[in-house]
Write an enzyme that holds these catalytic residues in place. Structure first.
Site, PDB file in Angstrom:
ATOM      1  CG  ASP A 123      -0.267  -0.433   2.510  1.00 55.08           C
ATOM      2  OD1 ASP A 123       0.981  -0.467   2.548  1.00 55.08           O
ATOM      3  OD2 ASP A 123      -0.970  -0.754   3.466  1.00 55.08           O
TER       4      ASP A 123
ATOM      5  CG  ASN B 157      -8.713  -1.232  11.963  1.00 54.47           C
ATOM      6  OD1 ASN B 157      -7.798  -1.928  11.514  1.00 54.47           O
ATOM      7  ND2 ASN B 157      -9.123  -0.131  11.368  1.00 54.47           N
TER       8      ASN B 157
ATOM      9  CG  HIS C 299      -5.693  -2.084   8.810  1.00 51.99           C
ATOM     10  ND1 HIS C 299      -5.797  -0.738   9.115  1.00 51.99           N
ATOM     11  CD2 HIS C 299      -4.371  -2.371   8.980  1.00 51.99           C
ATOM     12  CE1 HIS C 299      -4.613  -0.258   9.441  1.00 51.99           C
ATOM     13  NE2 HIS C 299      -3.735  -1.225   9.371  1.00 51.99           N
TER      14      HIS C 299
ATOM     15  CD  GLU D 176      -8.537   1.143   7.740  1.00 54.75           C
ATOM     16  OE1 GLU D 176      -8.355   0.150   8.472  1.00 54.75           O
ATOM     17  OE2 GLU D 176      -8.028   2.253   7.979  1.00 54.75           O
TER      18      GLU D 176
HETATM   19  C1  F6R Z   1       1.472  -1.207   6.105  1.00 54.81           C
HETATM   20  C2  F6R Z   1       0.291  -2.031   6.276  1.00 54.81           C
HETATM   21  C3  F6R Z   1      -0.519  -2.005   7.522  1.00 54.81           C
HETATM   22  C4  F6R Z   1       0.321  -2.273   8.768  1.00 54.81           C
HETATM   23  C5  F6R Z   1      -0.558  -2.199  10.025  1.00 54.81           C
HETATM   24  C6  F6R Z   1       0.234  -2.430  11.282  1.00 54.81           C
HETATM   25  O1  F6R Z   1       2.054  -1.422   4.831  1.00 54.81           O
HETATM   26  O2  F6R Z   1      -0.027  -2.723   5.376  1.00 54.81           O
HETATM   27  O3  F6R Z   1      -1.542  -2.959   7.419  1.00 54.81           O
HETATM   28  O4  F6R Z   1       0.894  -3.541   8.665  1.00 54.81           O
HETATM   29  O5  F6R Z   1      -1.179  -0.955  10.086  1.00 54.81           O
HETATM   30  O6  F6R Z   1       1.133  -1.373  11.463  1.00 54.81           O
HETATM   31  P1  F6R Z   1       2.206  -1.422  12.630  1.00 54.81           P
HETATM   32  O7  F6R Z   1       3.159  -2.497  12.299  1.00 54.81           O
HETATM   33  O8  F6R Z   1       2.842  -0.052  12.595  1.00 54.81           O
HETATM   34  O9  F6R Z   1       1.464  -1.681  13.894  1.00 54.81           O
END
Ligand code: F6R
Length: 268
Positions: A67, A137, A139, A144
């Site tokens: 992403d 959450n 995702h 989301e």
């Molecule tokens: C980022 C992504 C997100 C993160 C998620 C957890 O490329 O795809 O899904 O993996 O938001 O983020 P952290 O590791 O910062 O808790």
């Protein structure tokens, strides 16, 4: 689903790096799916260290990130392209031309970029090994809650919770994107192997829902229950709300003797 519980975040990185290195030794022209965020930083540090010891090369690897934010240029230090350059790409022997991030600079049409991204993944034969983190959450990527389980690379409006979770990374007054372009859940599920990493108490609840809850768009990571070769690597804090953690540990002990007896064996 294979669930591996290790002691702390360092052990998560060590275990995940070991899996990736084993994979890359067997298939040096691997197509990797990559994630950004806090969780994989220790993993990338470990991969860079192994590369510096001369035990790993990314020369023939190709990468696709999950992403990217919309509304900031790839050269912006807050972009996921910059994150990847800093934490991995500039520290190993991968050519920039083999690294892909679904970048959507201002003025570009994200729908065109999303479709083109899917085509690029297909053109190289699909993703062999996808690395994932998980949002509090549930995702994965920026899919989301309530994202279609059949979704493909497209624009998503971030939830207020995700914006709040990521706010710590932006200085006060700095522009914080509220839109992102992300691989869809169906895109992720097409990867041949998936490695999801989670650390810390703040991930315990979403990990319980993802692994032991119903498959539901309300917890996008629960879609991984439909994927045969998914491995989840957790530290004890992230695993602390799992009801069946004793069973997962038991399965992993048994796994070692199954591998001794039958060779490669996956706990799906
Ligand atoms: C980022 C992504 C997100 C993160 C998620 C957890 O490329 O795809 O899904 O993996 O938001 O983020 P952290 O590791 O910062 O808790």
């Amino acid at each position: 689903m294979e669930v591996v519980i290790v002691k702390n975040p360092d052990d998560v990185a060590v275990h995940a790096a070991k899996r990736i290195v084993e994979f890359m030794i067997k298939k040096p022209d691997v197509v990797l799916g990559l994630a950004t965020g806090n969780t994989p930083i220790a993993l990338y540090e470990r991969l860079v260290a192994i590369y510096n010891e001369g035990k790993l090369s990314f020369q023939d690897a190709t990468t696709f990130n999950l992403d990217e934010y919309i509304g900031i240029e790839p050269s912006n230090p807050q972009s996921y392209r910059s994150f990847m350059n800093t934490h991995l790409f500039e520290k190993v022997d991968i050519a920039q031309s083999r690294t892909h991030v679904p970048e959507c600079p201002p003025g570009e049409n994200p729908r065109v970029i999303g479709d083109a991204y899917e085509q690029k993944i297909t053109a190289v034969g699909g993703i062999d090994l996808q690395i994932l983190g998980i949002g509090s959450n549930g995702h994965i990527g920026f899919n989301e809650p309530y994202s279609s389980l059949a979704s493909r690379t497209r624009v998503k409006t971030l939830t207020q919770q995700t914006v709040a979770d990521n706010n710590r990374l932006f200085a006060s007054g700095e522009f914080q994107p509220q839109l992102a372009i992300t691989m869809g859940i169906a895109t992720i599920l097409e990867a041949r192997h998936i490695l999801l990493l989670a650390t810390g108490k703040q991930k315990a609840s979403c990990i319980r829902k993802a692994i032991e809850g119903p498959v539901s768009a309300m917890c996008p990571a629960s879609a991984l229950q439909m994927h045969r070769y998914t491995t989840v690597i957790l530290d004890e804090d992230a695993a602390s709300e799992l009801k069946e953690s004793d069973y997962y540990r038991w399965v992993n002990l048994k796994h070692e003797s199954l591998v001794d007896e039958y060779g490669y064996f996956h706990n799906d």
